[in-house]
Design an enzyme around this catalytic site. Structure first.
Site, PDB file in Angstrom:
ATOM      1  CD  GLU A  99     -21.221  45.624  -0.501  1.00  0.00           C
ATOM      2  OE1 GLU A  99     -21.167  46.666   0.159  1.00  0.00           O
ATOM      3  OE2 GLU A  99     -20.193  44.946  -0.736  1.00  0.00           O
ATOM      4  CD  GLU A 100     -17.204  43.398  -1.030  1.00  0.00           C
ATOM      5  OE1 GLU A 100     -16.670  44.499  -1.267  1.00  0.00           O
ATOM      6  OE2 GLU A 100     -17.345  42.953   0.128  1.00  0.00           O
ATOM      7  CG  HIS A 126     -12.192  44.335   1.218  1.00  0.00           C
ATOM      8  ND1 HIS A 126     -12.466  45.112   0.114  1.00  0.00           N
ATOM      9  CD2 HIS A 126     -13.392  43.946   1.697  1.00  0.00           C
ATOM     10  CE1 HIS A 126     -13.782  45.196  -0.043  1.00  0.00           C
ATOM     11  NE2 HIS A 126     -14.352  44.497   0.917  1.00  0.00           N
TER      12      HIS A 126
HETATM   13 CO    CO Z   1     -16.446  44.490   1.266  1.00  0.00          CO
HETATM   14 ZN    ZN Z   2     -19.548  44.040   2.762  1.00  0.00          ZN
END
Ligand code: CO
Ligand code: ZN
Length: 330
Positions: free
Chosen positions: A193-194, A302
């Site tokens: 996803e990242e 993050h």
């Molecule tokens: Co993220």
């Molecule tokens: Zn996420």
């Protein structure tokens, strides 16, 4: 739930290297689904059959975390690296990372002459204690995730990788609590996803769901000089209306709000001006799906100390269960 969250957030799993966290998720969902499979990209898909009267629903929570990848090793044994996902240089100095074999590295940068400035990633390095390139146990292409122990302090939960292991925890907990459902539900623990919501895209193309709901963190507007945003920690689960990658399906948003109100679940409406989630690829896969997102408010996303509130996590689980246990009238 804290024991589950601790194991999830502390697991190793940078994007593309999710094997270890996937093995753990698998042990948790075994027995909670009718069948479990892993696709070619590495998404773990747990299928819970409905009674045939409902819709095909895809739930997505991503297993991967942001991290670093070694690009080359200096003659002296220091590792230069590139980012895996959204890494910002000012979060790095003095942090520790972990490679797949458990080896720890310290992240530092070349000498800073102007203390008001932060070096770019290319002027940072990882020190794993090697004296030379020859005896360096880590090499080009090896990936590292961050290291931080999970902390529960009052209702606040602090850890690296809350994004998005907390979404994985919400999915697992909902699977445990959901007694029956009219819907054919695919719980997808997605990969990569990242680096661009890639795993969920592959899974949505294959599954072709009617409805897609991502479970992911969102930012909050409640810290000093935060980007203005009307989501706060501890004020409820967040129902996404829009982010920078998608506009949630208005019918699904209405269903989410109705379910929350009927069950007395505190919620906030989320309009996020930066970032997106797995809901975006689900929305536009194949002929499209009604997609939305249940977001868990999270501070310091993050960084290595992402913070969520246990009540928001609980309310996110409750909302997901309410949606899945009832007909979805879009
Ligand atoms: Co993220
Ligand atoms: Zn996420």
């Amino acid at each position: 739930m804290n024991e589950l969250i601790k194991k999830l957030v502390e697991a190793y799993g940078p994007s593309g290297f999710e094997d270890q966290v996937r093995a753990f998720v698998r042990t948790e969902v075994e027995g909670l689904a009718d069948d479990i499979s892993v696709d070619a990209m590495g998404n773990l898909i747990a299928h819970k059959k409905g009674d045939g009267s409902g819709l095909k629903v895809m739930i997505a929570a991503h297993m991967d975390e942001i991290g670093l990848m070694v690009t080359h090793v200096t003659e002296e044994g220091f590792l230069r690296f590139t980012n895996i996902g959204g890494i910002r240089a000012h979060t790095l100095l003095g942090n520790r990372v972990q490679f797949a074999d458990g080896r720890i590295g310290v992240v530092y940068s070349d000498r800073i002459k102007d203390r008001g400035k932060v070096h770019p990633l290319s002027k940072h390095f990882i020190d794993v204690g090697a004296d030379s390139r020859e005896d360096c146990p880590v090499g080009v292409g090896d990936a590292a995730g961050f290291v931080r122990p999970f902390v529960a302090q009052g209702s606040r939960l602090i850890a690296k990788s809350m994004d998005d292991r907390i979404g994985c925890a919400v999915a697992i907990e909902a699977m445990k609590r959901l007694e029956s459902s009219p819907h054919d539900i695919y719980f997808v623990f997605s990969v990569q996803e990242e680096v661009g919501t890639r795993g969920a895209q592959a899974a949505a193309n294959k599954l072709d769901p009617d409805v897609g709901i991502a479970l992911d963190v969102t930012l909050t507007g409640d810290v000093p000089e935060a980007m203005p945003m009307s989501v706060s920690l501890g004020k409820g689960t967040a129902i996404k209306v829009k982010d920078s990658g998608m506009i949630a399906h208005t019918g699904l948003v209405r269903v989410m709000k109705q379910r929350a109100e009927a069950a007395g679940i505190p919620y906030q409406l989320e309009v996020l001006t930066a970032g997106t989630t797995d809901a975006r690829p689900i929305q536009i896969a194949n002929g499209g799906a009604a997609a939305g997102c249940i977001s868990i408010p999270c501070r310091y996303v993050h960084s290595q100390s992402e913070m969520v509130d246990a009540a928001d996590v609980e309310n996110s689980v409750r909302l997901l269960v309410e949606i899945l246990a009832n007909p979805i009238d879009l």
